[in-house]
Design a protein around this motif. Sequence first.
Motif, PDB file in Angstrom:
ATOM      1  N   ILE A   1     -26.491  29.266  79.048  1.00  0.00           N
ATOM      2  CA  ILE A   1     -27.475  28.540  79.841  1.00  0.00           C
ATOM      3  C   ILE A   1     -26.808  28.142  81.150  1.00  0.00           C
ATOM      4  CG2 ILE A   1     -28.889  27.598  77.975  1.00  0.00           C
ATOM      5  CD1 ILE A   1     -27.193  25.187  77.894  1.00  0.00           C
TER       6      ILE A   1
ATOM      7  N   ASP B   1     -35.624  30.827  88.930  1.00  0.00           N
ATOM      8  CA  ASP B   1     -36.394  31.376  87.809  1.00  0.00           C
ATOM      9  C   ASP B   1     -37.574  30.479  87.455  1.00  0.00           C
ATOM     10  OD1 ASP B   1     -34.910  33.781  87.372  1.00  0.00           O
ATOM     11  OD2 ASP B   1     -33.290  32.566  86.574  1.00  0.00           O
TER      12      ASP B   1
ATOM     13  N   ASP C   1     -34.634  34.860  78.498  1.00  0.00           N
ATOM     14  CA  ASP C   1     -35.878  34.210  78.919  1.00  0.00           C
ATOM     15  C   ASP C   1     -35.540  33.243  80.041  1.00  0.00           C
ATOM     16  OD1 ASP C   1     -38.564  33.801  78.968  1.00  0.00           O
ATOM     17  OD2 ASP C   1     -38.724  32.842  77.013  1.00  0.00           O
ATOM     18  N   ASP C   2     -36.578  32.682  80.671  1.00  0.00           N
ATOM     19  CA  ASP C   2     -36.328  31.778  81.794  1.00  0.00           C
ATOM     20  C   ASP C   2     -35.984  30.370  81.337  1.00  0.00           C
ATOM     21  OD1 ASP C   2     -38.941  31.506  80.854  1.00  0.00           O
ATOM     22  OD2 ASP C   2     -39.687  30.724  82.760  1.00  0.00           O
ATOM     23  N   LEU C   3     -36.587  29.892  80.238  1.00  0.00           N
ATOM     24  CA  LEU C   3     -36.291  28.529  79.782  1.00  0.00           C
ATOM     25  C   LEU C   3     -36.472  28.416  78.280  1.00  0.00           C
ATOM     26  CD1 LEU C   3     -39.114  26.783  79.088  1.00  0.00           C
ATOM     27  CD2 LEU C   3     -39.355  26.893  81.557  1.00  0.00           C
ATOM     28  N   VAL C   4     -35.886  27.362  77.731  1.00  0.00           N
ATOM     29  CA  VAL C   4     -36.062  27.060  76.316  1.00  0.00           C
ATOM     30  C   VAL C   4     -36.539  25.616  76.199  1.00  0.00           C
ATOM     31  CG1 VAL C   4     -33.594  26.447  76.064  1.00  0.00           C
ATOM     32  CG2 VAL C   4     -34.973  26.946  74.035  1.00  0.00           C
TER      33      VAL C   4
ATOM     34  N   LEU D   1     -37.573  31.515  70.208  1.00  0.00           N
ATOM     35  CA  LEU D   1     -36.296  32.219  70.394  1.00  0.00           C
ATOM     36  C   LEU D   1     -35.561  32.380  69.068  1.00  0.00           C
ATOM     37  CD1 LEU D   1     -34.829  30.755  73.720  1.00  0.00           C
ATOM     38  CD2 LEU D   1     -35.718  33.052  73.318  1.00  0.00           C
TER      39      LEU D   1
ATOM     40  N   VAL E   1     -30.844  31.649  78.689  1.00  0.00           N
ATOM     41  CA  VAL E   1     -31.959  31.080  79.446  1.00  0.00           C
ATOM     42  C   VAL E   1     -31.384  30.399  80.679  1.00  0.00           C
ATOM     43  CG1 VAL E   1     -33.452  30.736  77.433  1.00  0.00           C
ATOM     44  CG2 VAL E   1     -31.938  28.888  78.181  1.00  0.00           C
ATOM     45  N   THR E   2     -32.164  30.394  81.750  1.00  0.00           N
ATOM     46  CA  THR E   2     -31.711  29.694  82.953  1.00  0.00           C
ATOM     47  C   THR E   2     -31.794  28.182  82.766  1.00  0.00           C
ATOM     48  OG1 THR E   2     -32.426  31.538  84.352  1.00  0.00           O
ATOM     49  CG2 THR E   2     -32.093  29.416  85.427  1.00  0.00           C
TER      50      THR E   2
ATOM     51  N   ALA F   1     -41.900  38.231  79.540  1.00  0.00           N
ATOM     52  CA  ALA F   1     -40.497  38.216  79.942  1.00  0.00           C
ATOM     53  C   ALA F   1     -39.996  39.626  80.217  1.00  0.00           C
ATOM     54  CB  ALA F   1     -39.654  37.544  78.861  1.00  0.00           C
TER      55      ALA F   1
ATOM     56  N   HIS G   1     -40.992  29.358  86.182  1.00  0.00           N
ATOM     57  CA  HIS G   1     -41.598  29.872  84.955  1.00  0.00           C
ATOM     58  C   HIS G   1     -42.782  30.792  85.240  1.00  0.00           C
ATOM     59  CE1 HIS G   1     -42.704  30.043  80.756  1.00  0.00           C
ATOM     60  NE2 HIS G   1     -43.934  29.634  81.048  1.00  0.00           N
TER      61      HIS G   1
END
Length: 365
Positions: A335, A189, A282-285, A291, A310-311, A235, A191
């Motif tokens: 996660i 994933d 989503d892909d990341l935090v 979020l 998130v991934t 997203a 970004h």
Amino acid sequence: QDTPPSGPLPTLSCKRSTMSDNSTPGIDRPNSSSSNPPVRIPKRIDVPFMSRQKQFAILAHPAQERLARKLVEFNRERFTFHPTKWGKFPDGTDNIEMGGMHPVNQIRGENILFLASFHNNDATLSQFHVLNMLAEAFIESLTIVLPYYPTGTMERVTQEGQVATANTLARLFSNLPRVGKPIRVMVYDLHTLQNRFYLSGNALASLHTAIPLLVQQLKAPGCLIDCIAFPDDGATKRFGALFEEYFPNFPIITCGKVRDGEKRIVTIQDGNPAGRHVVIVDDLVQTGGTLCECANEIKRRGALSVSGFVTHAVFPTGWKRFSRKDGGPFQKFWITNSNPFITDNLPTDDCFQVLDIANMLVIDL
């Protein structure tokens, strides 16, 4: 020991290329008469399936040694782990003794799987020392697993003088010594997908997704989630089609920021969460501000509960704002352990649930 520990992963459409290459045995391939046939991932990775796969000698950064040992436990005939000593001299420079090289070169002619973690600049430089030596150790091939690509958010600049660090990292990969075939850099994933085109020459990106791990959770007995939300339109465009395929009856919510005077506030731009159990994807935090605002707005609009996935968890300023004990808005926050430097230190008695990517990695290899 040859079977990954989790249950069956969900079906992926063959129009997506994020899972496996077309040479993977045991996975049904499309025929020319079908526009979108399913690709079925084996429910159980048995010994015959594994025995047809490439064997790997594993080296790993300390943050990824747990993952390395899990792979060995899956199949001791396919995976061999060579521990590396990651030390420092008194002046702070690296003092590294690479595994599999003493008293003789045991990795010569082997397919090397390097499990990387670029969680800070010091760790990144240390691992490039090893990667350069690996590429010159007469190996057969080199596969670098970098689940979280940390410079993926810095692939462009908005003013002259800013440094696009994604380009720099891609050049470091692309200029590793040639091993006879391109070095495979496996990322989950990423970004911004255009990052893959920064790699060239000796290294090529191999892109994968951890979304099936979330789908597995949503299909588990007792899961109440019945609505998918995204924090922004980007997203939704990236992941929305996947969830429409997996859960065609789930409504899709898209949030976004609008200007209110001098402030930018999160609003729901499409969909209605009222009466629904929602998961925000989503892909990341990073800090998590967007979020959390998105979760609060979805709750305000009548959602029964809000969870998140998130991934990649980065949390540069900490995870407290997510904690239920500190009034965080999430009932559950999934996660993956793509960034173990962070996830290994999360509390186990709060909203966080860490999903293991090891099973996905075995398949994606």
